[in-house]
Design a protein around this motif. Structure first.
Motif: not given
Ligand code: NAD
Length: 354
Positions: A9-30
């Motif tokens: 994740i490059v950029g930790a502003g809206i990047g925080a919401e991307h983190v939550a979005g990826f972490q909601a798909n734990p089988d697909a993304f790390e």
């Protein structure tokens, strides 16, 4: 078991919401790491989200990492083009926040580069991943909605100067535009998602709310593919924050929820137009898809694209369509004329609306 895709994740502003979005798909993304030139900001997000690694400014050392598959660009708008290009050239799949880039020329160039590199370039339009919009889309795609008549879009939000206290918001050369580019770009994507291509546009902008360089009040009238009409009203000077989209079709009138940043989500209202009735509506909505919403939903579908099982849920062509509308809108504002789409590569604004 399918592999997991490793994301930086490059950029930790809206990047925080991307983190939550990826972490909601734990089988697909790390999430491999959080990268931000402001290392403290990266560390704070990493600690909160349980991510072990952080990285400072986006650089070649990060791009050389073989254990990273996806670069997720959450940088300020003026930095997108160079960051996407570098990541694509390094052979990475790329996710990038809106607006993808600042011109149709750059969009075309980067889409061709992604294709040549054999990687996925997925722009962000997470408002699309909403179960209300999915129902509306189902009614349109199955033909149940019938002929489109009119749509109205309201994005009435509230921002004061604190919103602009960063390095890029409100500056034309860095944000690249105002409410038409940064805010209602999502709503216009929802509009075209349901009602098809925009054929012409007239628009007005004003700076009335804050002392900035980018428009904070605006309106547009849009003619859609087969003659339907849409109007847009957007401001950052409202009393509160509300988005509302209303679509009148031959057989049904569909109204979004009022969540300012997620109007695609449930609950939408669907009013059948007589002689259609509630039983007709229930049958027409049967089988409408539903799934994860927002970033989580877009990333769930992104995984299918990475696995080669489907097209990305938002394509470079979708971003091109939205930036073509942005280009036409700003050209209409500048010239005071109605502008017809599509815009050809010899259009004076093809190289950029600024
Ligand atoms: N999809 C949405 O709903 C949505 C919402 C908000 C913002 N956005 C978009 O997301 C993007 C970022 O917006 P934001 O609000 O997060 O901005 P922000 O300023 O809060 O965050 C950007 C971050 O990038 C970092 N950065 C700058 N240069 C860097 C570099 N060379 N290397 C690494 N990090 C660097 C900054 O330190 C900052 O932390 C914009 O394009 C914006 O339009 C989208």
């Amino acid at each position: 078991m399918a592999r997991k895709w490793r994301v930086a994740i490059v950029g930790a502003g809206i990047g925080a919401e991307h983190v939550a979005g990826f972490q909601a798909n734990p089988d697909a993304f790390e999430i491999a790491l959080i990268c931000d030139a402001n290392l403290e900001r990266a560390q704070a997000l990493a600690a909160k989200a349980g991510i072990k690694e952080t990285h400072g400014a986006f650089d070649d050392a990060l791009l050389a990492r073989k254990d990273i598959d996806v670069i997720d660009v959450c940088l300020p708008p003026f930095m997108h083009e160079a960051a996407i290009e570098r990541a694509l050239k390094a052979g990475k799949h790329v996710v990038c926040e809106k607006p993808l880039v600042g011109s149709l020329a750059a969009t075309d160039r980067l889409a061709a580069l992604a294709k040549a590199q054999g990687v996925v370039l997925m722009p962000i339009f997470q408002y699309r991943s909403g179960n209300g919009l999915r129902k509306a889309r189902h009614l349109v795609a199955t033909g149940a909605a019938g002929k489109p008549y009119v749509a109205s879009i309201e994005a009435h939000w509230c921002r004061d100067m604190t919103y602009y206290q960063n390095t890029w918001r409100g500056r034309r050369d860095k944000e690249l535009g105002g409410v038409f580019l940064s805010h209602v770009i999502h709503h216009h994507d929802m509009l075209t998602h349901l009602m098809g291509e925009v054929r012409s546009v007239s628009a007005l902008t004003a700076i009335r709310v804050n002392a900035v360089e980018t428009e904070d009040c605006a309106g547009a009238v849009l003619a859609l593919g087969d003659g339907a009409v849409a109007v847009t009203s957007v401001t950052l000077g409202a009393a509160g924050n509300e988005s509302r989209l209303r679509f009148c079709f031959e057989n049904v009138t569909m109204t979004s929820c009022a969540l300012p940043y997620a109007p695609g989500r449930d609950p939408w209202t669907f009013e059948p137009k007589a002689p259609k009735d509630a039983a007709w509506l229930a049958a027409a909505l049967a089988g409408a898809p539903s799934g994860l919403e927002g970033f989580a939903g877009q990333f769930a579908d992104f995984r299918l694209a990475l696995d080669g099982a489907a097209a990305p849920p938002v394509t470079a062509a979708d971003a091109r369509r939205s930036l073509e509308l942005v280009t036409a809108i700003y050209h209409a504002v500048r010239t005071g004329m109605r502008v017809d789409l599509p815009l050809a590569p010899d259009h004076p604004a093809y190289q950029g609306w600024l």
